[in-house]
Design an enzyme around this catalytic site. Structure first.
Site, short mmCIF file in Angstrom:
data_model
loop_
_atom_site.label_atom_id
_atom_site.label_comp_id
_atom_site.label_asym_id
_atom_site.label_seq_id
_atom_site.Cartn_x
_atom_site.Cartn_y
_atom_site.Cartn_z
N GLU A 1 4.98 -38.09 40.79
CA GLU A 1 3.73 -37.99 40.03
C GLU A 1 3.45 -39.28 39.28
OE1 GLU A 1 6.46 -36.37 39.62
OE2 GLU A 1 6.99 -36.06 37.52
N LYS A 2 2.14 -39.55 39.06
CA LYS A 2 1.74 -40.75 38.33
C LYS A 2 1.45 -40.39 36.87
CE LYS A 2 -0.11 -43.84 41.02
NZ LYS A 2 -1.21 -44.59 41.62
N ALA A 3 1.24 -41.44 36.06
CA ALA A 3 1.16 -41.25 34.60
C ALA A 3 0.18 -40.15 34.15
CB ALA A 3 0.84 -42.58 33.92
N ASP B 1 -0.51 -35.39 58.87
CA ASP B 1 0.40 -35.66 57.74
C ASP B 1 1.78 -35.12 58.08
OD1 ASP B 1 1.65 -35.61 54.99
OD2 ASP B 1 -0.37 -36.17 54.40
N TYR C 1 6.08 -52.03 47.18
CA TYR C 1 4.89 -51.22 47.51
C TYR C 1 3.66 -52.13 47.59
CZ TYR C 1 1.04 -47.91 46.56
OH TYR C 1 -0.13 -47.20 46.60
N ALA D 1 -4.31 -51.57 43.76
CA ALA D 1 -4.31 -52.58 42.70
C ALA D 1 -2.92 -53.21 42.55
CB ALA D 1 -4.72 -51.94 41.38
N LYS E 1 3.52 -32.92 30.53
CA LYS E 1 4.38 -32.89 29.33
C LYS E 1 3.63 -32.26 28.16
CE LYS E 1 7.04 -36.98 30.68
NZ LYS E 1 7.46 -38.34 30.34
N ASN F 1 -5.30 -46.43 40.18
CA ASN F 1 -4.89 -45.20 39.46
C ASN F 1 -5.88 -44.05 39.59
OD1 ASN F 1 -2.42 -46.10 38.33
ND2 ASN F 1 -3.59 -47.33 36.88
N ARG G 1 -3.52 -53.78 33.27
CA ARG G 1 -4.24 -53.77 34.56
C ARG G 1 -5.56 -53.06 34.34
NH1 ARG G 1 -0.84 -51.86 39.27
NH2 ARG G 1 -0.34 -54.06 39.40
P1 NAD Z 1 -0.17 -38.90 48.45
O1 NAD Z 1 1.31 -39.21 48.39
O2 NAD Z 1 -0.64 -37.65 47.82
O3 NAD Z 1 -0.67 -38.93 49.96
C1 NAD Z 1 -0.07 -39.71 50.95
C2 NAD Z 1 0.25 -38.80 52.11
O4 NAD Z 1 0.80 -39.59 53.17
C3 NAD Z 1 1.29 -37.73 51.77
O5 NAD Z 1 0.77 -36.44 51.97
C4 NAD Z 1 2.44 -38.02 52.72
O6 NAD Z 1 3.10 -36.86 53.20
C5 NAD Z 1 1.72 -38.76 53.85
N1 NAD Z 1 2.67 -39.54 54.61
C6 NAD Z 1 3.63 -40.39 54.15
N2 NAD Z 1 4.32 -40.90 55.16
C7 NAD Z 1 3.82 -40.34 56.30
C8 NAD Z 1 4.16 -40.45 57.67
N3 NAD Z 1 5.17 -41.21 58.07
N4 NAD Z 1 3.44 -39.73 58.57
C9 NAD Z 1 2.41 -38.92 58.16
N5 NAD Z 1 2.05 -38.78 56.87
C10 NAD Z 1 2.75 -39.48 55.96
O7 NAD Z 1 -0.90 -40.17 47.82
P2 NAD Z 1 -2.42 -40.38 47.42
O8 NAD Z 1 -2.45 -40.56 45.96
O9 NAD Z 1 -3.28 -39.37 48.06
O10 NAD Z 1 -2.69 -41.81 48.07
C11 NAD Z 1 -3.38 -41.97 49.30
C12 NAD Z 1 -3.41 -43.46 49.66
O11 NAD Z 1 -4.04 -44.19 48.60
C13 NAD Z 1 -2.03 -44.07 49.84
O12 NAD Z 1 -2.09 -45.01 50.87
C14 NAD Z 1 -1.79 -44.76 48.51
O13 NAD Z 1 -0.87 -45.84 48.64
C15 NAD Z 1 -3.19 -45.24 48.17
N6 NAD Z 1 -3.34 -45.45 46.73
C16 NAD Z 1 -3.33 -44.39 45.87
C17 NAD Z 1 -3.49 -44.62 44.51
C18 NAD Z 1 -3.49 -43.48 43.52
O14 NAD Z 1 -3.68 -43.74 42.33
N7 NAD Z 1 -3.31 -42.24 43.94
C19 NAD Z 1 -3.65 -45.92 44.02
C20 NAD Z 1 -3.64 -46.98 44.93
C21 NAD Z 1 -3.52 -46.74 46.29
#
Ligand code: NAD
Length: 323
Positions: free
Chosen positions: A193-195, A35, A151, A121, A202, A180, A285
């Site tokens: 942060e997400k919802a 990461d 995205y 999603a 809050k 989500n 959704r």
């Molecule tokens: P998060 O932001 O906590 O984790 C993503 C991680 O990727 C971060 O720690 C970030 O530092 C790392 N990262 C970003 N760019 C990087 C790079 N260039 N090199 C190395 N590391 C890098 O998000 P999350 O909620 O843990 O999501 C994980 C995956 O699941 C993501 O691909 C996200 O798009 C997908 N996703 C998450 C949700 C959700 O509700 N959390 C929903 C749909 C999809």
């Protein structure tokens, strides 16, 4: 049992990646994480951790050395305040595409047998999600494509990228579309942060009699899935014969107004709600779990109240620690 299997979790410093590392460790795997940043809540027990940028092909090459299975979760992402304002579009498209191109190609070159990709999603067409009470998010409805954010477009491109490598290079690919995901150790402040985390924060910060602000009219609907169930779904998909893409989400949809009232109720406080303009996303959704049930013979069970109670308590603690 799995000691001989070495796995890589890309995005191990993040929310889902951190939980996934711990789950894989508990199953006996040897785990490497990679990461841009270390896990800010210290929730990550990888055997080895590479601090590096996966936009650099050399970091991807180094990360996959000696690895038999990869989980690719690294992405430039955040909640509505990050992905729906338009301000981060170029960075989301550039960074996330490069992570996917580099990790997948390095995995192919170094003989990785199986790779998991975390889609979203957000790939589903906006035209099927205009009615808050009747959104359509079954897997085959992704086309004709019309995601409402860059995205979502990047995720759709990358789904196709992974499927191409499976088709042409015989790699085993698994693709999930998360809906989500929430829970402890998720981003809860700072703009990404997400919802669920934002509303918990809050409410936790408010006093009896205060009012909190919610973006939009609050009538938009969403479903939310607790982190442990997301990780269970990832593992079941990885061990199955099914490539996907498959939804990993909850089918219990709730309006943002009712969701906020649920969190207020959990807090035991008397708090009002003000609606203010803000970035929103689609009107409705919900996960459609028919394919999930059919292919994995599984679906999430935990109630939203149970998961949100755990998350609310965790965010309340974070507020105390940072006060
Ligand atoms: P998060 O932001 O906590 O984790 C993503 C991680 O990727 C971060 O720690 C970030 O530092 C790392 N990262 C970003 N760019 C990087 C790079 N260039 N090199 C190395 N590391 C890098 O998000 P999350 O909620 O843990 O999501 C994980 C995956 O699941 C993501 O691909 C996200 O798009 C997908 N996703 C998450 C949700 C959700 O509700 N959390 C929903 C749909 C999809």
């Amino acid at each position: 049992m799995n000691e001989s299997k070495k796995v890589l979790v890309c995005g191990a410093g993040g929310f889902i990646g951190g939980h996934l590392v711990n789950r894989l460790k508990s199953e006996g795997y040897w785990v490497r994480g990679v990461d841009l940043k270390e896990n800010e809540f210290g929730n990550m027990n990888a055997d080895e951790f590479i601090l590096g940028d996966l936009c650099d092909p050399e970091v991807a090459n180094k990360s996959v050395q000696g690895i038999s299975e990869v989980y690719q979760l690294a992405a430039d992402m955040g909640g509505a305040g990050y992905i729906f304002t338009g301000e981060n579009d170029a960075s989301v498209m550039h960074n996330s595409s490069l992570c996917n191109l580099n990790v997948l190609h390095a995995s192919y070159k170094h003989g990785v047998k199986k790779i998991f990709y975390s889609s979203s999603a957000c790939i589903y067409p906006e035209y099927n999600q205009m009615d808050p009470d009747n959104p359509k998010c079954s897997e085959e409805s992704a086309y004709p494509a019309a995601p409402d954010s860059e995205y979502g477009w990047e995720k759709l491109f990358s789904e196709r990228l992974y499927m191409s490598y499976q088709r042409n290079f015989n790699m085993e690919v698994r693709i999930a579309r998360f809906h989500n995901i929430f829970g402890p150790q998720g981003t809860w402040t700072g703009g990404r942060e997400k919802a669920p985390a934002a509303i918990c924060r809050k409410v936790a910060a408010a006093e009896n009699g205060d009012r909190i602000e919610i973006w939009g009219d609050g009538k938009q609907t969403r479903s939310f899935l607790y982190i442990d169930e997301c990780v269970e779904g990832i593992r079941l998909l990885m061990e199955s014969d099914f490539t996907g893409p498959v939804n990993i989400g909850s089918e219990y949809a709730i309006s943002i107004n009712d969701f906020t009232k649920l969190i207020i109720d959990i807090s035991g406080k008397d708090i009002g709600i003000d609606h203010i303009p803000g970035p929103l996303g689609v009107r409705g959704r919900n996960s459609d779990n028919n394919l999930l049930r059919e292919k994995l013979n599984w679906e999430p069970k935990m109630t939203l109240r149970e998961g949100i109670s755990i998350t609310y308590d965790w965010i309340k603690e974070q507020l105390k620690v940072t006060a």
